[in-house]
Enzyme design. Structure first.
Site, short mmCIF file in Angstrom:
data_model
loop_
_atom_site.label_atom_id
_atom_site.label_comp_id
_atom_site.label_asym_id
_atom_site.label_seq_id
_atom_site.Cartn_x
_atom_site.Cartn_y
_atom_site.Cartn_z
N ASN A 11 107.33 35.10 70.55
CA ASN A 11 105.85 35.71 70.39
C ASN A 11 106.32 36.66 71.74
OD1 ASN A 11 103.89 37.87 69.65
ND2 ASN A 11 102.56 35.54 69.72
N ARG A 92 107.36 35.61 65.63
CA ARG A 92 106.72 36.55 65.10
C ARG A 92 106.68 38.66 65.61
NH1 ARG A 92 100.42 37.77 67.63
NH2 ARG A 92 100.27 38.76 66.06
N HIS A 181 97.23 41.21 62.29
CA HIS A 181 96.66 39.38 61.46
C HIS A 181 97.01 38.83 60.91
CE1 HIS A 181 93.17 40.50 65.42
NE2 HIS A 181 94.54 40.56 66.03
N LEU A 210 88.76 37.50 65.78
CA LEU A 210 88.02 37.85 66.70
C LEU A 210 88.58 37.05 67.91
CD1 LEU A 210 84.67 37.55 65.27
CD2 LEU A 210 86.16 39.68 65.08
N ARG A 242 90.02 47.76 73.38
CA ARG A 242 89.90 48.82 72.56
C ARG A 242 88.38 49.51 71.94
NH1 ARG A 242 94.50 45.50 68.80
NH2 ARG A 242 95.48 45.38 70.56
N ARG A 286 83.37 34.80 76.89
CA ARG A 286 82.74 34.51 77.53
C ARG A 286 81.85 35.18 79.15
NH1 ARG A 286 87.42 30.69 77.90
NH2 ARG A 286 88.35 32.23 77.96
N GLY A 334 85.35 33.61 67.91
CA GLY A 334 85.23 33.81 66.07
C GLY A 334 84.89 31.76 66.40
N GLU A 335 85.77 30.93 67.10
CA GLU A 335 85.94 29.55 67.21
C GLU A 335 85.45 28.94 67.81
OE1 GLU A 335 89.82 28.85 67.88
OE2 GLU A 335 90.81 29.89 66.16
N ASN A 336 84.73 29.89 69.20
CA ASN A 336 84.11 29.17 70.14
C ASN A 336 82.34 30.34 70.42
OD1 ASN A 336 86.32 28.11 71.43
ND2 ASN A 336 87.14 29.12 71.25
N GLU A 386 98.45 30.90 64.33
CA GLU A 386 99.40 32.06 63.74
C GLU A 386 101.34 31.25 63.76
OE1 GLU A 386 97.17 34.13 66.02
OE2 GLU A 386 97.72 35.91 64.70
P1 ADP Z 1 93.95 36.60 71.99
O1 ADP Z 1 93.74 37.90 71.01
O2 ADP Z 1 94.31 37.24 73.15
O3 ADP Z 1 95.26 36.53 71.42
P2 ADP Z 1 92.00 35.33 72.07
O4 ADP Z 1 92.05 34.34 70.48
O5 ADP Z 1 92.57 33.57 72.85
O6 ADP Z 1 92.69 36.34 72.63
O7 ADP Z 1 90.19 35.04 72.49
C1 ADP Z 1 90.60 35.36 74.03
C2 ADP Z 1 88.75 35.70 73.56
O8 ADP Z 1 88.28 34.06 73.37
C3 ADP Z 1 87.82 36.26 75.19
O9 ADP Z 1 86.83 36.95 74.80
C4 ADP Z 1 87.35 35.10 75.49
O10 ADP Z 1 86.65 35.26 76.11
C5 ADP Z 1 86.93 33.63 73.99
N1 ADP Z 1 86.41 33.27 74.20
C6 ADP Z 1 87.27 32.05 74.36
N2 ADP Z 1 86.58 30.72 74.37
C7 ADP Z 1 85.45 30.60 74.38
C8 ADP Z 1 83.95 30.14 74.49
N3 ADP Z 1 84.14 29.32 74.93
N4 ADP Z 1 83.04 31.18 74.53
C9 ADP Z 1 82.92 32.37 73.90
N5 ADP Z 1 84.26 32.94 74.02
C10 ADP Z 1 85.55 32.03 74.63
#
Ligand code: ADP
Length: 403
Positions: A11, A92, A181, A210, A242, A286, A334-336, A386
């Site tokens: 990638n 990728r 994406h 996200l 962005r 975060r 989205g996951e966290n 991915e």
């Molecule tokens: P990329 O597009 O660089 O692959 P990622 O999918 O890794 O990005 O997402 C990065 C974003 O996820 C950052 O804004 C980060 O703060 C957020 N993130 C990661 N862990 C958490 C968490 N525990 N709570 C809130 N946001 C999180």
């Protein structure tokens, strides 16, 4: 699909090259690493194998080729059993334009076509090609596949992908919305159908990827019918740095009245806007959540604009889908981020979405499942993968070629 074979994934970014070795059947990763700050005075290589982390400095000015040389010579040289199991390489590639609606095995024509799309993704496709060329030289015996971020969205209908500009701009220059994406939206929509125990062709999904970049897609029976990114990854949602959607008239105003050059505009819209620009603090969700909890107004506002814009897109995508089986949150945020998910569902109360607060809090660090209670339309968290999509596509193409 080939059992016990592994796929090496590349990638490539403008100053980085990520690599990993994935089992296409299980998605298990056995090696992953990144060459970072490539081309600079202090490039560095970090990798992880068997739970152990390693790092080393590279020579000043080292680029994608040097990372691949190190990988082939030193790293895989010490892991002959792993090297022997490699059956393919998957790259990728961000932009496939209208040339590619699926992943393909790389040959001279494919390389030419990726080069032709470089004007649509000047920051992304040239490093992708660098990675391909270096990998072809280093692994001449292995089949190599290109997996495009745009390919999944080639099914968008004309009324979704055309801008309301003179049609000749599309006809002559292929200026239209492409979306990105794709591997992530495809992965989570397929996984959602599994979790909902419905055939994919009968499942309608709105997926929100996200991360630092962010996009949302409307996926009808496994097929993308609308998405928020456009000609470039700048359109649509608020992102880390962005701006997403802005009035095109604002861009003219910045140029004509405030003297912005194209380079300055590019920097403003791609690197200084979004969560970072609004908060004046950070592009990291975060950090913003923590600051917002401590009363930082800019952080709170940035998160709210992010969530409000996303909720509007999700609501809009009920138009092409009519019936929505689930909204999916994926990507690092989205996951966290239970905060973001809570605010998005708050705005979606208009469509009867309600939140299961306890499930929402539980969904982080790779957890998967619904965050809505019985009786509410469904929203779920599904961690994306991915790399696994790239590995599966590459292995599938190799199997196809071998009959
Ligand atoms: P990329 O597009 O660089 O692959 P990622 O999918 O890794 O990005 O997402 C990065 C974003 O996820 C950052 O804004 C980060 O703060 C957020 N993130 C990661 N862990 C958490 C968490 N525990 N709570 C809130 N946001 C999180």
């Amino acid at each position: 699909m080939s059992s016990s074979g592994l796929v090496l994934i590349f990638n490539a970014g403008s100053s980085s090259l990520k690599f990993s070795v994935i089992d296409p059947d299980s998605g298990r990763e056995s090696l992953d690493g990144i060459g970072d700050a490539l081309g600079s005075e202090q490039p560095v290589l970090k990798w992880q194998y068997d739970g152990h982390k390693h790092a080393r400095k590279l020579d000043a000015g080292a680029g994608h080729g040097e990372v691949i040389d190190f990988l082939v010579g030193d790293l895989l040289g010490e892991l002959p059993a792993l090297k022997k199991r490699l059956i393919a390489i998957g790259h990728r590639i961000v932009h496939g334009g209208e040339h590619f609606s699926r992943s393909v095995l790389i040959d001279r024509k494919v390389i030419e076509a990726i080069g032709e799309c470089a004007s649509l993704a000047p920051l992304h496709n040239p490093p992708g090609l660098l990675g391909i060329r270096a990998a072809l030289e280093a692994f001449p015996q292995l089949p190599q596949a290109a997996v495009f971020d745009t390919a999944f969205h080639q099914t968008l209908p004309e009324h979704a992908y055309l801008y309301a500009l003179p049609y000749s701009l599309y006809r002559e220059h292929r200026l239209r919305r492409y979306g990105m994406h794709g591997s992530s939206h495809r992965f989570v929509s397929e996984r959602a159908a599994d979790l909902l125990q419905k055939p994919l062709r009968e499942t309608n999904i709105i997926s929100a990827h996200l991360g630092n970049g962010a996009s949302v897609a409307a996926i009808k029976g496994g097929t993308s019918v609308d998405t928020s990114m456009g000609l470039t990854p700048l359109e649509g949602l608020v992102m880390g740095t962005r701006c997403g959607d802005v009035d095109a008239g604002l861009l003219m105003h910045l140029q004509e009245s405030l003297g912005y050059s194209p380079e300055r505009l590019n920097q403003l819209l791609n690197r200084e806007s979004g969560l970072l620009g609004i908060s004046g603090l950070s592009n990291d969700c975060r950090e913003l959540e923590q600051a917002a909890a401590e009363g930082h107004r800019g952080a709170r506002l940035a998160l709210e604009i992010f969530c409000y814009r996303l909720a509007k897109y999700i609501a809009a995508y009920t138009v092409p889908l009519r019936r929505v089986n689930a909204v999916i949150f994926t990507g690092g945020i989205g996951e966290n981020s239970s905060w973001v998910r809570e605010r998005v569902l708050h705005w979606l109360a208009a469509l009867d979405y309600r939140l299961d607060t306890e499930m929402n809090e539980r969904m982080r660090f790779g957890a998967e499942g619904a965050i809505t209670p019985a009786g509410s339309p469904t929203a779920m968290v599904i961690p994306t993968n991915e790399e696994w999509v790239i590995a599966r596509d590459a292995a599938g193409l190799v199997d196809g070629e071998n009959g």
